[in-house]
Design an enzyme around this catalytic site. Structure first.
Site, PDB file in Angstrom:
ATOM      1  N   PHE A 225       0.954  -1.085   0.141  1.00 55.04           N
ATOM      2  CA  PHE A 225      -0.269  -0.265   0.062  1.00 55.04           C
ATOM      3  C   PHE A 225       0.561   1.445  -0.154  1.00 55.04           C
ATOM      4  O   PHE A 225       0.285   2.276  -0.626  1.00 55.04           O
ATOM      5  CB  PHE A 225      -0.948   0.307   1.304  1.00 55.04           C
TER       6      PHE A 225
ATOM      7  N   ILE B 260       2.216   6.898   4.452  1.00 50.52           N
ATOM      8  CA  ILE B 260       1.387   6.765   5.302  1.00 50.52           C
ATOM      9  C   ILE B 260       0.912   5.382   5.856  1.00 50.52           C
ATOM     10  O   ILE B 260      -0.382   5.135   4.334  1.00 50.52           O
ATOM     11  CB  ILE B 260       0.585   8.308   5.904  1.00 50.52           C
TER      12      ILE B 260
ATOM     13  N   GLY C 198       1.347   3.836  -3.625  1.00 50.07           N
ATOM     14  CA  GLY C 198       0.378   4.489  -3.859  1.00 50.07           C
ATOM     15  C   GLY C 198       0.249   6.233  -2.495  1.00 50.07           C
ATOM     16  O   GLY C 198      -0.914   6.443  -2.985  1.00 50.07           O
ATOM     17  N   HIS C 199      -0.529   5.526  -1.245  1.00 49.89           N
ATOM     18  CA  HIS C 199       0.092   5.903  -0.201  1.00 49.89           C
ATOM     19  C   HIS C 199       0.478   6.035   0.748  1.00 49.89           C
ATOM     20  O   HIS C 199       1.363   5.871   2.196  1.00 49.89           O
ATOM     21  CB  HIS C 199      -0.823   5.411   0.679  1.00 49.89           C
ATOM     22  N   PHE C 200       1.669   7.474   0.803  1.00 52.44           N
ATOM     23  CA  PHE C 200       2.136   8.111  -0.513  1.00 52.44           C
ATOM     24  C   PHE C 200       3.524   8.158  -0.647  1.00 52.44           C
ATOM     25  O   PHE C 200       4.312   7.996   0.416  1.00 52.44           O
ATOM     26  CB  PHE C 200       1.782   9.269   0.207  1.00 52.44           C
TER      27      PHE C 200
END
Length: 146
Positions: A45, A55, A48-50
């Site tokens: 994750f 986070i 893309g986050h971030f």
């Protein structure tokens, strides 16, 4: 009574990349449970986050609480996933995010049964990083035959 991946897979149907519990470090059947999730930069994750400021998504912290609660449901009922049951999300209330979770954090996930009736459980749950509260919620799960 630590439960590691090799034992957790008997209670949870989740597998990589969606198994969000590394181990269970304490459990009192019918009462409460404590699990651990080590957050690393290698988590899918974070792509893309971030990318520039990773986070952990809040919804995944809620999922951590649900998975730990599911293990407690199975253990309290004397069942495993291999008995042909799943615990599914039935609801989530009172979610509060208090702290960012970043790579390198170790999540301490606690869940306490506040209601149980005919395979439906309600839990008070928290996630801490060290002594700091990161998120709290009430989680409801329901046992269902596969």
């Amino acid at each position: 009574m630590p439960l590691t991946y090799h034992t957790l897979k008997h209670y949870l149907p989740h597998r990589y990349p969606f198994l969000l519990v590394d181990k269970i470090v304490a459990c009192t059947p019918g009462e409460c449970i404590t699990g651990i999730k080590n957050v690393t930069i290698n988590e899918e994750f974070f792509n893309g986050h971030f990318p520039d400021e990773p986070i952990m998504p809040g919804v995944l912290m809620v999922e951590c609480m649900a998975q730990v609660s599911g293990v407690l449901g199975f253990i309290s009922a004397g069942l495993t996933a291999e008995d042909g049951y799943l615990y599914l999300f039935a609801g989530v209330d009172k979610v509060r995010f208090k702290r960012r979770v970043i790579p390198g954090d170790q999540l301490i996930i606690r869940s306490k049964i506040v209601m149980q009736k005919q395979g439906i459980y309600k839990f008070d749950c928290t996630v801490h990083v060290e002594d700091e509260l990161a998120v709290s919620a009430q989680i409801m799960i329901a046992r269902q035959e596969q």
